[in-house]
Design a protein around this motif. Structure first.
Motif, PDB file in Angstrom:
ATOM      1  N   VAL A  23       0.861  -1.186   0.000  1.00  0.00           N
ATOM      2  CA  VAL A  23       0.000   0.000   0.000  1.00  0.00           C
ATOM      3  C   VAL A  23       0.896   1.235   0.000  1.00  0.00           C
ATOM      4  N   ASN A  25       0.407   5.404   0.000  1.00  0.00           N
ATOM      5  CA  ASN A  25      -0.490   6.554   0.113  1.00  0.00           C
ATOM      6  C   ASN A  25      -1.961   6.139   0.042  1.00  0.00           C
ATOM      7  N   GLY A  26      -2.275   5.038   0.721  1.00  0.00           N
ATOM      8  CA  GLY A  26      -3.658   4.584   0.800  1.00  0.00           C
ATOM      9  C   GLY A  26      -4.148   3.777  -0.382  1.00  0.00           C
ATOM     10  N   THR A  27      -3.263   3.463  -1.342  1.00  0.00           N
ATOM     11  CA  THR A  27      -3.669   2.736  -2.544  1.00  0.00           C
ATOM     12  C   THR A  27      -2.874   1.439  -2.688  1.00  0.00           C
ATOM     13  N   THR A  96     -16.935   1.113   6.371  1.00  0.00           N
ATOM     14  CA  THR A  96     -16.428   2.372   5.803  1.00  0.00           C
ATOM     15  C   THR A  96     -17.517   3.184   5.116  1.00  0.00           C
ATOM     16  N   SER A 117     -12.939  13.212   7.230  1.00  0.00           N
ATOM     17  CA  SER A 117     -12.092  12.124   6.755  1.00  0.00           C
ATOM     18  C   SER A 117     -11.962  10.972   7.740  1.00  0.00           C
ATOM     19  N   ASP A 118     -12.250  11.220   9.034  1.00  0.00           N
ATOM     20  CA  ASP A 118     -12.096  10.165  10.032  1.00  0.00           C
ATOM     21  C   ASP A 118     -13.407   9.464  10.352  1.00  0.00           C
TER      22      ASP A 118
END
Length: 271
Positions: A23, A25-27, A96, A117-118
């Motif tokens: 992963v 940067n979140g991808t 999510t 975002s959280d």
């Protein structure tokens, strides 16, 4: 930062498969390979990795603890605090995205628009539409007749709702009603459905009793929530209309877990 996670049990859509993934940067940038350029490695032996889960039926302004509101004032601020707590707890179990099917004080609408975002993403309904004195009337939007149902749907859509929720039957937790009570009529539900569909948004119906379920399906509702007492005819109608059922299986579990409280409530209904 590029992180390689090793020895994870990863759900591939059909089963769990042991594999590594990277992963950045979140991808996800690599799956099933050893990434020599990773900045960090994390061993996930004994852990399971799934896509983000979706909770299709939530009420983020409701408390699971029946005593939560003891000695607390209920208003938009306190309801928002509770909603944020509920949403953060959802994240801890992998949820999510949520669909809120009836909130008070427009809390779900405002949190949806905030894009925090959280927190999980939110598909908000705002106030559910109920008949005067019906299920969810306290905190909902009371409508009587086709014209008011149409106006009610337009009102919540104007506020930004991405789903219109209607109350087709009574429920188990409100004094003075039963799940079999037919509440909003087929014509009233249809009026709300038409307005939502004109805007390109779906609809959902709280419907527990058999006749109320059928009314909602024939009215074109997109999803029936609970559907506890559906019969074979209701199932055939759902197939015909392409209706989705959201069974909310946790609700009967919660009832059984708090049976003493519900027995007290139901005994009051008989008086």
């Amino acid at each position: 930062m590029k992180v390689e996670y090793q020895n994870a049990q990863v759900f591939d859509g059909h089963k769990f498969v042991k594999q590594n993934f990277t992963v950045e940067n979140g991808t996800f940038t690599a799956v099933g390979t050893n990434n020599q350029s990773a900045d960090q490695t994390v061993d996930l032996t004994g852990y399971y990795v799934t896509p983000g889960l979706i909770n299709a039926h939530t009420h983020i302004t409701l408390a699971a603890d029946p005593h939560y509101w003891d000695n607390k004032e209920q208003n938009a601020v306190t309801k928002t605090v509770l909603a944020i707590q509920n949403l953060k707890e959802s994240l801890t179990v992998g949820v999510t995205f949520v669909r809120d099917v009836g909130s008070t004080e427009d809390v779900d609408l405002n949190l949806m628009k905030s894009h925090l975002s959280d927190l999980p993403g939110i598909v908000a309904s705002g106030s559910a539409l109920s008949m005067t004195g019906g299920h969810g009337a306290k905190g909902g939007l009371e409508v009587d007749g086709v014209d008011e149902a149409r106006k009610g749907a337009r009102t919540v859509l104007k506020k930004g709702a991405k789903n219109v929720k209607v109350m087709a039957t009574g429920g188990v937790a409100t004094p003075g009603e039963t799940p079999y009570d037919v509440q909003l009529s087929e014509d009233e539900i249809r009026a709300a459905v038409v307005e939502a569909h004109h805007k390109g948004f779906p609809t959902a119906a709280h419907a527990q009793g058999t006749e109320g379920i059928k009314n909602a399906v024939r009215a074109g509702i997109d999803s029936v929530e609970h559907a506890i007492f559906m019969d074979d005819e209701a199932v055939k109608l759902m197939k015909q209309y392409g209706t989705v059922v959201v069974p909310t299986l946790v609700a009967p579990r919660a009832i059984m877990k708090n049976l003493k409280n519900f027995l007290t409530l139901w005994s009051r209904k008989l008086v």
